[in-house]
Scaffold this active site. Structure first.
Site, PDB file in Angstrom:
ATOM      1  N   HIS A 123       0.891  -1.298  -0.178  1.00  0.00           N
ATOM      2  CA  HIS A 123      -0.044   0.211   0.127  1.00  0.00           C
ATOM      3  C   HIS A 123       0.953   1.261   0.131  1.00  0.00           C
ATOM      4  O   HIS A 123       2.121   1.139   0.245  1.00  0.00           O
ATOM      5  CB  HIS A 123      -0.958  -0.010   1.175  1.00  0.00           C
ATOM      6  CG  HIS A 123      -0.170   0.282   2.433  1.00  0.00           C
ATOM      7  ND1 HIS A 123       0.168  -0.884   3.313  1.00  0.00           N
ATOM      8  CD2 HIS A 123       0.086   1.232   3.199  1.00  0.00           C
ATOM      9  CE1 HIS A 123       0.803  -0.323   4.322  1.00  0.00           C
ATOM     10  NE2 HIS A 123       0.932   0.948   4.254  1.00  0.00           N
ATOM     11  N   SER A 125       0.813   4.609   2.118  1.00  0.00           N
ATOM     12  CA  SER A 125       0.368   5.492   3.201  1.00  0.00           C
ATOM     13  C   SER A 125      -0.054   6.901   2.857  1.00  0.00           C
ATOM     14  O   SER A 125       0.620   7.731   2.105  1.00  0.00           O
ATOM     15  CB  SER A 125       1.199   5.682   4.303  1.00  0.00           C
ATOM     16  OG  SER A 125       1.678   4.286   4.749  1.00  0.00           O
ATOM     17  N   GLN A 167       9.852   6.151  12.609  1.00  0.00           N
ATOM     18  CA  GLN A 167      10.162   7.235  13.206  1.00  0.00           C
ATOM     19  C   GLN A 167      11.144   6.859  14.387  1.00  0.00           C
ATOM     20  O   GLN A 167      11.990   7.825  14.886  1.00  0.00           O
ATOM     21  CB  GLN A 167       8.894   8.028  13.912  1.00  0.00           C
ATOM     22  CG  GLN A 167       8.386   9.180  12.763  1.00  0.00           C
ATOM     23  CD  GLN A 167       7.022   9.991  13.500  1.00  0.00           C
ATOM     24  OE1 GLN A 167       6.177   9.487  14.159  1.00  0.00           O
ATOM     25  NE2 GLN A 167       7.089  11.067  13.440  1.00  0.00           N
ATOM     26  N   TYR A 205       3.594  13.412   7.318  1.00  0.00           N
ATOM     27  CA  TYR A 205       4.803  14.013   7.378  1.00  0.00           C
ATOM     28  C   TYR A 205       5.004  15.168   6.213  1.00  0.00           C
ATOM     29  O   TYR A 205       4.397  15.083   5.136  1.00  0.00           O
ATOM     30  CB  TYR A 205       5.828  12.931   6.924  1.00  0.00           C
ATOM     31  CG  TYR A 205       5.983  11.604   7.780  1.00  0.00           C
ATOM     32  CD1 TYR A 205       6.292  11.781   9.278  1.00  0.00           C
ATOM     33  CD2 TYR A 205       5.105  10.558   7.233  1.00  0.00           C
ATOM     34  CE1 TYR A 205       5.986  10.847   9.801  1.00  0.00           C
ATOM     35  CE2 TYR A 205       4.835   9.417   8.198  1.00  0.00           C
ATOM     36  CZ  TYR A 205       5.444   9.587   9.404  1.00  0.00           C
ATOM     37  OH  TYR A 205       5.153   8.414  10.346  1.00  0.00           O
ATOM     38  N   PRO A 208       6.547  14.647   1.982  1.00  0.00           N
ATOM     39  CA  PRO A 208       6.622  13.079   2.136  1.00  0.00           C
ATOM     40  C   PRO A 208       7.320  12.365   1.019  1.00  0.00           C
ATOM     41  O   PRO A 208       7.180  12.667  -0.056  1.00  0.00           O
ATOM     42  CB  PRO A 208       5.141  12.672   2.392  1.00  0.00           C
ATOM     43  CG  PRO A 208       4.432  13.416   1.672  1.00  0.00           C
ATOM     44  CD  PRO A 208       5.430  15.033   1.815  1.00  0.00           C
ATOM     45  N   SER A 209       7.915  11.092   1.203  1.00  0.00           N
ATOM     46  CA  SER A 209       8.515  10.281   0.072  1.00  0.00           C
ATOM     47  C   SER A 209       7.575   9.259   0.023  1.00  0.00           C
ATOM     48  O   SER A 209       7.556   8.144   0.715  1.00  0.00           O
ATOM     49  CB  SER A 209       9.957   9.577   0.527  1.00  0.00           C
ATOM     50  OG  SER A 209      10.416   8.747  -0.393  1.00  0.00           O
ATOM     51  N   PHE A 210       6.562   9.384  -0.982  1.00  0.00           N
ATOM     52  CA  PHE A 210       5.580   8.192  -0.926  1.00  0.00           C
ATOM     53  C   PHE A 210       6.151   7.152  -1.465  1.00  0.00           C
ATOM     54  O   PHE A 210       6.845   7.078  -2.655  1.00  0.00           O
ATOM     55  CB  PHE A 210       4.347   8.655  -2.036  1.00  0.00           C
ATOM     56  CG  PHE A 210       3.673   9.823  -1.450  1.00  0.00           C
ATOM     57  CD1 PHE A 210       2.722   9.706  -0.382  1.00  0.00           C
ATOM     58  CD2 PHE A 210       3.738  11.173  -2.251  1.00  0.00           C
ATOM     59  CE1 PHE A 210       2.006  10.850  -0.048  1.00  0.00           C
ATOM     60  CE2 PHE A 210       2.982  12.178  -1.649  1.00  0.00           C
ATOM     61  CZ  PHE A 210       2.188  12.029  -0.481  1.00  0.00           C
ATOM     62  N   HIS A 211       5.751   5.706  -0.820  1.00  0.00           N
ATOM     63  CA  HIS A 211       6.240   4.715  -1.367  1.00  0.00           C
ATOM     64  C   HIS A 211       5.605   3.262  -1.166  1.00  0.00           C
ATOM     65  O   HIS A 211       4.602   3.616  -0.492  1.00  0.00           O
ATOM     66  CB  HIS A 211       7.660   4.509  -0.727  1.00  0.00           C
ATOM     67  CG  HIS A 211       7.761   4.562   0.878  1.00  0.00           C
ATOM     68  ND1 HIS A 211       7.500   5.439   1.408  1.00  0.00           N
ATOM     69  CD2 HIS A 211       7.570   3.266   1.575  1.00  0.00           C
ATOM     70  CE1 HIS A 211       7.286   5.226   2.752  1.00  0.00           C
ATOM     71  NE2 HIS A 211       7.445   3.993   2.725  1.00  0.00           N
ATOM     72  N   SER A 213       6.230  -0.272   0.460  1.00  0.00           N
ATOM     73  CA  SER A 213       6.945  -1.115   1.178  1.00  0.00           C
ATOM     74  C   SER A 213       6.854  -2.614   0.766  1.00  0.00           C
ATOM     75  O   SER A 213       5.950  -2.904   0.661  1.00  0.00           O
ATOM     76  CB  SER A 213       6.968  -0.925   2.668  1.00  0.00           C
ATOM     77  OG  SER A 213       7.339   0.338   3.317  1.00  0.00           O
TER      78      SER A 213
END
EC number: 3.1.4.-
Length: 268
Positions: A123, A125, A167, A205, A208-211, A213
């Site tokens: 997914h 986030s 975090q 955040y 953000p660095s959308f990614h 995982s």
């Protein structure tokens, strides 16, 4: 993630004390027969029916804090009755080829003494994991539904391998960073943030660095995974058959998970 909630019953004090003086167990004025002493024998209480005890079972999230049962994962916040861990995300359809690519990356990381655990679902986030009281779940879901109702379906491309930590640096992730589709994700996050602010919850955040995982491990192992290992993981992705098509992800719904409850919001 970097550069990335229940009700028991107990007797009230009044129940335990047996009521106020001058009243019977039913709360009626006590009467005394002539020449008879008032009985002080306690009236036995009947056991609570299971149907009553289980009435609000769905309001409790069954949780154990034994990290050994969860692959070493550690809670970011302590579990308390009435608190439900909640987050918003875009679910990714699992394709067989993507699972194959994930296994190749997990296997290669072992060469660098990193034992990765494959993610069971994929997914992107759209919020942090936040703590939500049970009675706020439905209001938050309704607000979220209204906020995202106008959004259309879109797609993202995610092909850049990156290493992330949460975090508290208790988990490390290997993921694919989103390139195409970033602006649409930012628009969605903006609306999700407004919902979080309504309930005085942390927003997402900044920058953000959308990614997506693909795998994780306990602890902070960025030093082992970055550098030469990361370069080789990228080469695996670049050389994977039909990767350009495989790593193009269509989004047709947004989901919110709160404890063991899932809510879906279809995009137009």
């Amino acid at each position: 993630m970097s550069g990335a909630a229940l009700v028991g019953y107990s007797s009230s004090s009044e129940d335990e004390s047996g009521g106020s003086p001058g009243q019977s167990e039913r709360g009626e004025p006590a009467t005394h027969g002539a020449g008879l002493a008032q009985s002080s024998m306690p009236i036995p209480r009947l056991p609570m029916p299971d149907s009553v005890l289980n009435m609000f079972r769905d309001q409790e999230e069954e949780v154990t804090d034994d990290s050994s049962k969860h692959g070493g994962r550690v809670r970011n916040f302590p579990h308390e009755r009435g608190n439900w861990a909640t987050y918003v995300y875009l679910p990714c359809e699992i394709q067989e080829e993507l699972l194959e690519l994930r296994e190749l990356l997990v296997s290669h990381a072992r060469r660098y003494a990193v034992s990765l655990t494959a993610m069971e679902e994929f997914h992107v986030s759209l919020s942090q994991s936040v703590v939500l009281r049970y009675h706020w779940i439905n209001p938050l879901v309704q607000s979220l539904k209204e906020r995202v109702a106008s959004f259309y379906r879109f797609f993202c491309t995610a092909s850049q391998v990156k290493v992330y930590t949460n975090q508290h640096k208790t988990r490390t992730f290997v993921g694919l960073e989103v390139s195409c589709g970033h602006s649409q994700l930012l628009e969605l996050v903006s609306e999700v943030d407004k919902v979080m602010e309504e309930f005085d919850l942390p927003t997402f955040y900044k920058n953000p660095s959308f990614h997506i995982s693909l795998a994780w491990c306990a602890g902070d192992l960025t030093d082992k995974l970055e550098g030469q290992c990361l370069q080789e993981l990228q080469e695996i992705v670049d050389g994977f058959e039909d990767s350009a098509f495989l790593l193009r992800f269509p989004w047709d719904q947004i989901r919110c998970r709160s404890g063991n409850k899932f809510f879906s919001f279809p995009l137009r």
